[in-house]
Motif scaffolding. Sequence first.
Motif, PDB file in Angstrom:
ATOM      1  N   ALA A  32      40.627 -55.051  42.732  1.00  0.00           N
ATOM      2  CA  ALA A  32      40.434 -53.656  43.117  1.00  0.00           C
ATOM      3  C   ALA A  32      39.681 -52.867  42.055  1.00  0.00           C
ATOM      4  CB  ALA A  32      41.774 -53.007  43.384  1.00  0.00           C
ATOM      5  N   LEU A  35      36.945 -50.697  43.165  1.00  0.00           N
ATOM      6  CA  LEU A  35      37.327 -49.503  43.915  1.00  0.00           C
ATOM      7  C   LEU A  35      38.110 -48.512  43.064  1.00  0.00           C
ATOM      8  CD1 LEU A  35      38.462 -51.076  47.286  1.00  0.00           C
ATOM      9  CD2 LEU A  35      36.694 -49.363  46.995  1.00  0.00           C
ATOM     10  N   ARG A  36      38.846 -49.035  42.108  1.00  0.00           N
ATOM     11  CA  ARG A  36      39.693 -48.208  41.254  1.00  0.00           C
ATOM     12  C   ARG A  36      40.719 -47.415  42.047  1.00  0.00           C
ATOM     13  NH1 ARG A  36      38.560 -47.134  36.184  1.00  0.00           N
ATOM     14  NH2 ARG A  36      36.820 -48.186  35.226  1.00  0.00           N
ATOM     15  N   ARG A  37      41.148 -47.959  43.177  1.00  0.00           N
ATOM     16  CA  ARG A  37      42.137 -47.210  43.935  1.00  0.00           C
ATOM     17  C   ARG A  37      43.524 -47.810  43.803  1.00  0.00           C
ATOM     18  NH1 ARG A  37      40.114 -45.967  49.696  1.00  0.00           N
ATOM     19  NH2 ARG A  37      41.919 -44.616  49.742  1.00  0.00           N
ATOM     20  N   ALA A  72      38.521 -45.067  53.927  1.00  0.00           N
ATOM     21  CA  ALA A  72      38.176 -43.920  53.092  1.00  0.00           C
ATOM     22  C   ALA A  72      39.328 -42.921  53.014  1.00  0.00           C
ATOM     23  CB  ALA A  72      36.930 -43.237  53.632  1.00  0.00           C
ATOM     24  N   GLU A 229      35.340 -40.303  50.817  1.00  0.00           N
ATOM     25  CA  GLU A 229      34.995 -41.606  50.258  1.00  0.00           C
ATOM     26  C   GLU A 229      36.017 -41.949  49.185  1.00  0.00           C
ATOM     27  OE1 GLU A 229      30.760 -42.950  50.109  1.00  0.00           O
ATOM     28  OE2 GLU A 229      31.235 -43.002  47.982  1.00  0.00           O
ATOM     29  N   ASP A 230      36.609 -43.131  49.283  1.00  0.00           N
ATOM     30  CA  ASP A 230      37.633 -43.570  48.333  1.00  0.00           C
ATOM     31  C   ASP A 230      38.734 -42.529  48.147  1.00  0.00           C
ATOM     32  OD1 ASP A 230      36.391 -45.907  47.976  1.00  0.00           O
ATOM     33  OD2 ASP A 230      35.423 -45.376  46.086  1.00  0.00           O
ATOM     34  N   ARG A 232      38.567 -39.369  48.305  1.00  0.00           N
ATOM     35  CA  ARG A 232      38.154 -38.069  47.775  1.00  0.00           C
ATOM     36  C   ARG A 232      37.216 -37.399  48.763  1.00  0.00           C
ATOM     37  NH1 ARG A 232      37.884 -40.391  42.359  1.00  0.00           N
ATOM     38  NH2 ARG A 232      39.519 -39.370  41.130  1.00  0.00           N
ATOM     39  N   LYS A 234      33.893 -36.205  49.554  1.00  0.00           N
ATOM     40  CA  LYS A 234      32.561 -36.404  48.976  1.00  0.00           C
ATOM     41  C   LYS A 234      31.640 -35.253  49.341  1.00  0.00           C
ATOM     42  CE  LYS A 234      28.849 -39.560  48.287  1.00  0.00           C
ATOM     43  NZ  LYS A 234      28.557 -40.906  47.843  1.00  0.00           N
TER      44      LYS A 234
END
Lengths: 263, 291
Positions: A32, A35-37, A72, A229-230, A232, A234
């Motif tokens: 991950a 993606l850093r999620r 997302a 997106e991710d 957040r 955007k």
Amino acid sequence: MAARIEVQDLSIQFPLYHGQSRSLKRTMLARAKGLRRLQENSQHRLVVEALRNVTFTLGAGERLGLVGHNGAGKTTLLRALAGVYEPVAGRVRIEGTLNALLDPNQGMNMELTGRENVTLRGRYHRMNGPGIEALAEDVRVFAELGDFFDLPVRIYSSGMIVRLAFAMATAIRPQVLLMDEWFLAGDASFRNKARERLESMVRGADILVLSTHLNDVVRSWCSRVIWLEDGRVKADGPVDQVMDAFSGIGEGVPALFPETALS
Amino acid sequence: MNVISDPQAAPLPEAERGFTIDLRHGLGFVARNRMAISDIARGLSLWRLALTLSWLDIRLRYRGSVLGPLWLTLSTAVMVAALGFLYAVLFHTTIRDYLPFLALSLVLWSFIAAMVSDACTSFTQAENMIRSMRIPFSLYIGQIVARNVLILGHNVIVIVVVFVAFQVPVNLNALAAIPAFLLWLVDGAAASLLFGALCARFRDIPPIVGSVMQIAFYVSAVMWKPDFLHGHQSFLVYDPFYTILQIVRGPLLGQIPTMHAYISALGFSAVLCIFAWLTFLRVRHRIAFWI
């Protein structure tokens, strides 16, 4: 009372309890990284950050479209607005009656008959006997279920289940309507009828929040778009502006294969 | 909210008009309490839905069967009759004395046991609903308590028949069972909150609860009368299942339980309720993520 939605610094994290084992945890963290999620929270639990610091306000008359790629956070945001998922941080405030069309089964019990499911829905909206009867009649006629209405939902065809869920969910008119995109699908003969009813419901609602991959629907129904997106925001702005930016990177694929999995 | 076929219908007065979840300043003890209390209040206001759900649960279980929910009564009757004659011989006591005791004991115990085992699934069984609508969690608690009371209502017929057949005297002491039964309902709700939340998070708990209940059944003087212990009855007050059972069973058999039994039952109930409330405060907002 005018309907209103206020979302301030909303964050939602999904705990991954079943990914606790050390090695699995490491693998998932590594995978991950891009993606850093996937994060570890303060108690060293693995969590997915589904939404991060989402802020917006909707007043009466606004029609919001949520766009973004799979994962997302569109559906999570809808669930948070519906009050199903409670945030870990931030504030969600909904003023006005609310109806959320989230998943196709809408909490239906497959073993119960169509009528019994409608009765439960009526009770959920605190209707009394005559109100529930009117609701049941409306749903039965609109969903074209005929005698099947008094048989268990389990034996319905998938088309019938969609029609029942659709009729049931759209029979109750809220001030705030939250809608996931599966509602825009359905079998061909039913679709025109459904669209008509849905449009009258959308017109009747003070606020619409719609999550979809269908760009033309967003353009024709919405007045404002939030691009997630991710987890957040955007972009947030008027339809044309955001949609131009979004479809610029969207390669046009979503329009060809809209995510209307209804099987 | 309006039904579309009747656009003129006025919005229902009690319909929920939105909600606020404000965690900007964190989730403190006061905020947790406020949200938990509002959950309970909204759950109570949806009592019709809880009743409908519990009645449909029972209907569903016996859908397609000829006798329907009467099977509940019948299977209890068969069980009481079969065990009654066998154990009366095993325990060297008369049927006349033993069978009414057993009928009452078994019916009441099956309520406790079913309540506890349903408590473990109070939230996991409602996965579909929890994930699609904002429904107070206390609604499912109401559903489970109501369902078990309805089942008990069917089984009470067996007690009545046995009591009439053996002409068991019922005196005014029986009235003491009413407040005790109300305590049962509170305990049942607390157990559903506690075990429902714990079992949603830790899936190993239901089997543990199951085996504890099995042991409790044998040690808690359900099948045997407390006086069979010949002077060692005093140990029974340390068994919460026994004292909680006894405060309803004793009065119906004409004896007011001892003060120790009441203290024990109330004490254990208070501990259960406190644990349940603290757990609920802590995890209420996480349950939707667990199921």
